[in-house]
Design an enzyme around this catalytic site. Structure first.
Site, mmCIF file in Angstrom:
data_model
loop_
_atom_site.group_PDB
_atom_site.id
_atom_site.type_symbol
_atom_site.label_atom_id
_atom_site.label_comp_id
_atom_site.label_asym_id
_atom_site.label_seq_id
_atom_site.Cartn_x
_atom_site.Cartn_y
_atom_site.Cartn_z
ATOM 1 N N GLY A 26 3.930 48.602 14.377
ATOM 2 C CA GLY A 26 3.116 49.453 15.252
ATOM 3 C C GLY A 26 3.075 50.881 14.734
ATOM 4 N N THR A 42 -0.297 53.904 15.174
ATOM 5 C CA THR A 42 -0.747 54.619 16.381
ATOM 6 C C THR A 42 0.443 55.277 17.089
ATOM 7 O OG1 THR A 42 -0.404 52.761 17.903
ATOM 8 C CG2 THR A 42 -2.555 52.862 16.804
ATOM 9 N N TYR A 96 13.810 51.605 31.416
ATOM 10 C CA TYR A 96 13.897 50.472 32.354
ATOM 11 C C TYR A 96 14.448 49.211 31.679
ATOM 12 C CZ TYR A 96 8.993 49.346 30.934
ATOM 13 O OH TYR A 96 7.844 49.058 30.254
ATOM 14 N N PRO A 155 13.037 55.977 25.017
ATOM 15 C CA PRO A 155 12.262 57.175 25.352
ATOM 16 C C PRO A 155 11.830 57.178 26.815
ATOM 17 C CG PRO A 155 11.236 55.894 23.550
ATOM 18 C CD PRO A 155 12.245 55.023 24.226
HETATM 19 C C1 HXC Z 1 -2.965 40.923 34.262
HETATM 20 C C2 HXC Z 1 -3.386 40.586 31.999
HETATM 21 C C3 HXC Z 1 -3.724 41.964 31.836
HETATM 22 C C4 HXC Z 1 -3.653 42.803 33.008
HETATM 23 C C5 HXC Z 1 -3.924 40.983 29.916
HETATM 24 N N1 HXC Z 1 -3.526 40.038 30.785
HETATM 25 N N2 HXC Z 1 -4.051 42.163 30.538
HETATM 26 N N3 HXC Z 1 -3.008 40.072 33.179
HETATM 27 N N4 HXC Z 1 -3.273 42.247 34.180
HETATM 28 N N5 HXC Z 1 -3.946 44.101 32.928
HETATM 29 C C6 HXC Z 1 -3.303 38.624 30.504
HETATM 30 C C7 HXC Z 1 -4.548 37.940 29.961
HETATM 31 O O1 HXC Z 1 -5.444 37.547 31.009
HETATM 32 C C8 HXC Z 1 -3.930 36.744 29.240
HETATM 33 O O2 HXC Z 1 -3.529 35.729 30.140
HETATM 34 C C9 HXC Z 1 -2.656 37.313 28.667
HETATM 35 O O3 HXC Z 1 -2.348 38.475 29.459
HETATM 36 C C10 HXC Z 1 -2.815 37.711 27.212
HETATM 37 O O4 HXC Z 1 -3.876 38.649 27.125
HETATM 38 P P1 HXC Z 1 -4.680 38.864 25.767
HETATM 39 O O5 HXC Z 1 -5.638 39.974 25.985
HETATM 40 O O6 HXC Z 1 -5.243 37.548 25.293
HETATM 41 O O7 HXC Z 1 -3.479 39.235 24.758
HETATM 42 P P2 HXC Z 1 -3.455 40.033 23.392
HETATM 43 O O8 HXC Z 1 -4.850 40.101 22.790
HETATM 44 O O9 HXC Z 1 -2.354 39.448 22.602
HETATM 45 O O10 HXC Z 1 -3.105 41.544 23.828
HETATM 46 C C11 HXC Z 1 -1.845 41.899 24.284
HETATM 47 C C12 HXC Z 1 -1.885 42.933 25.410
HETATM 48 C C13 HXC Z 1 -2.757 44.169 25.043
HETATM 49 C C14 HXC Z 1 -0.428 43.324 25.682
HETATM 50 C C15 HXC Z 1 -2.464 42.301 26.671
HETATM 51 O O11 HXC Z 1 -2.706 45.139 26.084
HETATM 52 C C16 HXC Z 1 -2.319 44.819 23.759
HETATM 53 O O12 HXC Z 1 -2.807 44.458 22.692
HETATM 54 N N6 HXC Z 1 -1.385 45.783 23.805
HETATM 55 C C17 HXC Z 1 -0.814 46.456 22.622
HETATM 56 C C18 HXC Z 1 -0.529 47.914 22.828
HETATM 57 C C19 HXC Z 1 0.235 48.265 24.054
HETATM 58 O O13 HXC Z 1 0.345 47.478 25.021
HETATM 59 N N7 HXC Z 1 0.745 49.478 24.063
HETATM 60 C C20 HXC Z 1 1.512 50.021 25.169
HETATM 61 C C21 HXC Z 1 2.974 49.978 24.909
HETATM 62 S S1 HXC Z 1 3.621 51.061 26.069
HETATM 63 P P3 HXC Z 1 -4.451 34.407 30.467
HETATM 64 O O14 HXC Z 1 -3.618 33.597 31.400
HETATM 65 O O15 HXC Z 1 -5.714 34.914 31.088
HETATM 66 O O16 HXC Z 1 -4.679 33.729 29.131
HETATM 67 C C22 HXC Z 1 5.133 50.691 26.552
HETATM 68 C C23 HXC Z 1 5.701 51.902 27.317
HETATM 69 C C24 HXC Z 1 6.801 51.644 28.246
HETATM 70 O O17 HXC Z 1 5.656 49.656 26.320
HETATM 71 C C25 HXC Z 1 7.249 52.837 29.078
HETATM 72 C C26 HXC Z 1 6.286 53.962 29.347
HETATM 73 C C27 HXC Z 1 6.810 55.094 30.141
HETATM 74 P P1 NAP Z 2 0.932 52.240 21.233
HETATM 75 O O1 NAP Z 2 0.288 53.326 20.460
HETATM 76 O O2 NAP Z 2 0.073 51.305 22.000
HETATM 77 O O3 NAP Z 2 1.854 51.419 20.238
HETATM 78 C C1 NAP Z 2 2.020 50.037 20.239
HETATM 79 C C2 NAP Z 2 1.814 49.536 18.814
HETATM 80 O O4 NAP Z 2 2.213 48.174 18.732
HETATM 81 C C3 NAP Z 2 0.365 49.618 18.350
HETATM 82 O O5 NAP Z 2 0.333 50.248 17.081
HETATM 83 C C4 NAP Z 2 -0.065 48.162 18.205
HETATM 84 O O6 NAP Z 2 -0.970 48.020 17.119
HETATM 85 C C5 NAP Z 2 1.267 47.480 17.938
HETATM 86 N N1 NAP Z 2 1.277 46.077 18.343
HETATM 87 C C6 NAP Z 2 0.989 45.567 19.561
HETATM 88 N N2 NAP Z 2 1.077 44.235 19.534
HETATM 89 C C7 NAP Z 2 1.453 43.904 18.265
HETATM 90 C C8 NAP Z 2 1.712 42.676 17.612
HETATM 91 N N3 NAP Z 2 1.604 41.495 18.244
HETATM 92 N N4 NAP Z 2 2.076 42.705 16.306
HETATM 93 C C9 NAP Z 2 2.187 43.882 15.657
HETATM 94 N N5 NAP Z 2 1.943 45.072 16.206
HETATM 95 C C10 NAP Z 2 1.578 45.071 17.501
HETATM 96 O O7 NAP Z 2 1.980 52.847 22.296
HETATM 97 P P2 NAP Z 2 3.226 53.842 22.110
HETATM 98 O O8 NAP Z 2 3.325 54.600 23.363
HETATM 99 O O9 NAP Z 2 3.148 54.563 20.820
HETATM 100 O O10 NAP Z 2 4.457 52.827 22.069
HETATM 101 C C11 NAP Z 2 5.324 52.724 20.960
HETATM 102 C C12 NAP Z 2 6.677 52.215 21.405
HETATM 103 O O11 NAP Z 2 7.283 53.156 22.275
HETATM 104 C C13 NAP Z 2 6.657 50.905 22.175
HETATM 105 O O12 NAP Z 2 7.775 50.127 21.830
HETATM 106 C C14 NAP Z 2 6.777 51.347 23.616
HETATM 107 O O13 NAP Z 2 7.316 50.348 24.442
HETATM 108 C C15 NAP Z 2 7.729 52.501 23.431
HETATM 109 N N6 NAP Z 2 7.777 53.448 24.540
HETATM 110 C C16 NAP Z 2 6.753 54.305 24.737
HETATM 111 C C17 NAP Z 2 6.842 55.236 25.755
HETATM 112 C C18 NAP Z 2 5.760 56.259 25.987
HETATM 113 O O14 NAP Z 2 5.902 57.065 26.902
HETATM 114 N N7 NAP Z 2 4.703 56.283 25.196
HETATM 115 C C19 NAP Z 2 7.962 55.257 26.573
HETATM 116 C C20 NAP Z 2 8.989 54.353 26.345
HETATM 117 C C21 NAP Z 2 8.886 53.462 25.309
HETATM 118 P P3 NAP Z 2 -2.101 46.879 17.031
HETATM 119 O O15 NAP Z 2 -2.852 46.897 18.318
HETATM 120 O O16 NAP Z 2 -2.910 47.272 15.833
HETATM 121 O O17 NAP Z 2 -1.375 45.599 16.787
#
Ligand code: HXC
Ligand code: NAP
Length: 291
Positions: A21, A24, A154, A195
């Protein structure tokens, strides 16, 4: 001061670090600082176009060596290819930053089985897939290595509305502490960073969509009354991957301005009480002496 680079310029020189990851958000910010500190950095994720653009911008900014490689952490074969290509490009790998994650907010009863599994597959199993590939390589080659996992606060408190993520991050924390002990004898250190809020597009679009970012202002949840600066996290991550942290193993370091403790302390809500109200409350609590 807190958003200035911390380590000396050659702190990561000669090291190759793979950042999942890394194209981004926080992964990119940490990778950019590793490059500035002399590391070769391999950034990986699913979207090669995003990685390629990021790599070229990071290269111009730092003049470092950055290699973008497509890899879904759910696919062990793609991880093996990353390992092989990184070694071919830079002669070896020394650090793995498990930063890739997937997350979204939802009441748990609205989740399908696949929604739950998707988060577990990316965060917990994806981290395990990368960790095992790199760990097996280091053990086989009798090389030291450093693993750094990005969790969240969490992971240890739990949290409603992000239950799959909380379960997955909690599992990553257990893995961190378990492998720190099991693999310490091979010279492999395993640590984690938890974080607090560091605004990124990826996280904020999925966790605080629309007006929620304004209404649920994270600054109010943090005793220091601000969110994190990327450089602060990058400083900590660089230190944890460098040899300067060589005796730290199995640790999770929280960088959240005190956020989770503010939520935890039973009486922390008294922050809302004004000095006038305290005058009244003091009289009342003092008069309770004889009761
Ligand atoms: C309910 C949902 C949903 C939503 C997806 N799904 N979004 N269900 N509410 N908002 C369901 C879909 O319907 C599907 O189930 C299943 O989840 C998989 O969804 P896909 O879109 O097919 O999955 P995929 O293409 O693999 O994408 C994964 C993803 C997407 C997690 C859903 O958001 C993603 O690509 N995220 C990557 C980046 C990311 O999430 N970054 C944030 C990290 S932040 P069904 O049953 O319909 O097949 C973080 C911070 C923590 O962790 C702390 C912050 C303070
Ligand atoms: P982000 O920009 O959405 O980063 C998530 C990254 O994971 C993206 O680059 C995404 O790239 C990659 N990713 C998602 N699914 C993947 C897969 N199946 N295989 C490989 N790569 C995948 O969000 P962020 O805030 O920078 O988060 C980075 C990390 O910090 C995460 O572990 C998150 O839980 C943690 N974190 C963030 C916060 C915050 O406040 N931002 C707080 C606590 C913890 P692609 O979509 O190209 O795959």
């Amino acid at each position: 001061m807190y958003n200035e680079p911390m380590l000396r310029d050659d702190a990561l020189s000669g090291k190759t670090i793979v950042v999942t990851g890394g194209g981004t958000g926080l992964g990119r910010a940490m990778s950019t600082y590793f490059l500035k500190l002399g590391a070769n950095v391999v950034i990986t994720s699913r979207k090669l176009d995003v990685l390629t653009k990021a790599a070229s911008e990071m290269q111009s900014e730092t003049a470092g060596n950055v290699l973008p490689l497509q890899c879904d952490v759910r696919n062990p074969d793609e991880i093996e290819t990353v390992l092989k290509s990184s070694i071919e490009a830079f002669g070896g790998v020394h650090g793995l930053l498990n930063n890739a994650a997937g997350n979204f907010i939802s009441p748990t009863e609205r989740l399908s089985a696949n929604a739950f599994s998707t988060i577990i597959d990316i965060v917990l199993k994806g981290t395990a897939n990368c960790t095992m590939a790199f760990g097996k390589h280091w053990i086989k080659e009798k090389q030291a290595g450093t693993i750094l996992n990005i969790v969240t606060t969490y992971a240890f408190t739990g949290s409603g509305y992000v239950v799959p993520s909380a379960c997955a991050k909690g599992g990553v924390l257990a893995m961190t502490r378990s492998l720190a002990v099991e693999w310490g004898k091979y010279g492999i250190r395993t640590n984690a960073i938890a974080p607090g809020p560091f605004p990124t597009k990826g996280a904020w679009d999925r966790l605080l969509p629309g007006d929620m970012a304004r209404k649920f202002d994270f600054r109010n949840r943090v005793p220091l009354r601000r969110v994190g600066e990327y450089q602060e996290l990058a400083n900590l991550a660089a230190f944890m991957l460098s040899d300067f942290s060589g005796y730290i193993n199995g640790e999770v370091i929280t960088i959240d301005g005190g956020e989770w403790l503010q939520g935890a302390g039973q009486f922390n809500g008294l922050e809302a009480i004004t000095p006038e109200m305290w005058d009244m409350l003091e009289q009342m609590t003092r008069s309770a002496k004889g009761s």
